[in-house]
Design a protein around this motif. Sequence first.
Motif, PDB file in Angstrom:
ATOM      1  N   UNK A 105      -1.111  13.241   9.765  1.00 37.95           N
ATOM      2  CA  UNK A 105      -1.720  12.527  11.280  1.00 37.95           C
ATOM      3  C   UNK A 105      -1.159  11.257  11.553  1.00 37.95           C
ATOM      4  N   UNK A 106      -1.935  10.349  11.424  1.00 37.12           N
ATOM      5  CA  UNK A 106      -1.140   8.795  11.697  1.00 37.12           C
ATOM      6  C   UNK A 106      -1.092   8.261  10.466  1.00 37.12           C
ATOM      7  N   UNK A 107      -1.417   8.968   9.445  1.00 39.07           N
ATOM      8  CA  UNK A 107      -1.259   8.040   8.244  1.00 39.07           C
ATOM      9  C   UNK A 107       0.155   8.225   7.523  1.00 39.07           C
ATOM     10  N   UNK A 108       0.976   7.439   7.261  1.00 39.11           N
ATOM     11  CA  UNK A 108       2.263   7.626   6.481  1.00 39.11           C
ATOM     12  C   UNK A 108       2.340   7.117   4.991  1.00 39.11           C
ATOM     13  N   UNK A 109       2.882   7.613   4.016  1.00 41.12           N
ATOM     14  CA  UNK A 109       3.062   7.142   2.900  1.00 41.12           C
ATOM     15  C   UNK A 109       4.625   6.814   2.745  1.00 41.12           C
ATOM     16  N   UNK A 110       4.801   5.585   2.572  1.00 37.21           N
ATOM     17  CA  UNK A 110       6.079   5.146   2.573  1.00 37.21           C
ATOM     18  C   UNK A 110       6.446   4.944   1.069  1.00 37.21           C
ATOM     19  N   UNK A 111       7.797   4.847   0.724  1.00 34.35           N
ATOM     20  CA  UNK A 111       8.308   4.662  -0.622  1.00 34.35           C
ATOM     21  C   UNK A 111       7.880   3.364  -0.951  1.00 34.35           C
TER      22      UNK A 111
END
Length: 263
Positions: A105-111
């Motif tokens: 959705x709108x949640x992103x897990x970045x490095x």
Amino acid sequence: MDIIQISGYIGALLIGLVLGLIGGGGSILTVPVMVYILGLNPIVATAYSLFVVGTSSVVGTLQKYRKGLVDFKTGLAFSFPSFLAVYLTRRYLVPAIPDILFSIGKNTLTKDVAIMTFFAIIMLLASVSMIKKGNDKALLSAKQPYYKTFIQGLIIGTITGLIGAGGGFLYVPALVLWAKIPMKKAVGTSLIIISINSLIGFMGDVQTLDIDWLFLLSFSSIAIFGILIGVFLSKYFSGEKLKKGFGIFISIMAIYIIYKELN
């Protein structure tokens, strides 16, 4: 020099102080100081952390050696598989991780968030073994075979390579619980491993990042001054108190990092 830079250099002094007192933990402060105070991204911060903690630990090793608190044989036994794992992780694995791991959705897990969160989780796991009361006499009964040490060195080396830490907060409990070394000698011995792992791991970063050597050398010099103070003060604390204090300290830092990254 602005307030942010001054705060960062005060952090450098504290990093050295912690390293001198407990052997590990300097890297636990280095990464948060560089990320949350100086505003560096986690990849650069973890690389710089390796250099700062590595150079500081060389000084700490010499100080501890003079007091007979270093087991070189055990330290080098852990170092060989560890530095291989750290170098390969920093040189090839970390650069290969994508900037965005996944999105829901709108949640992103970045490095960057993933590395900092993993860093905090490892800190929490390490703190449990340090806070738990141990028995030095029982620990001295027998040492494990080298193949187990080799495997453990590979595992811890890979973990410390991913998070850019020197590994003291993992090696101190490993030396106490696995290699059966008393707490104070484990602290001194861990500095050998931290020195070798950190500086060789940093060599992997030199090939992939642009290094600000002026900043890095000045930050490291202040940390080295701090470690000299810490080593002097360490003689006034018992091994058991150092162990428990170490565990409580890194658990607090871990909770803070998780809070910062997930909010």
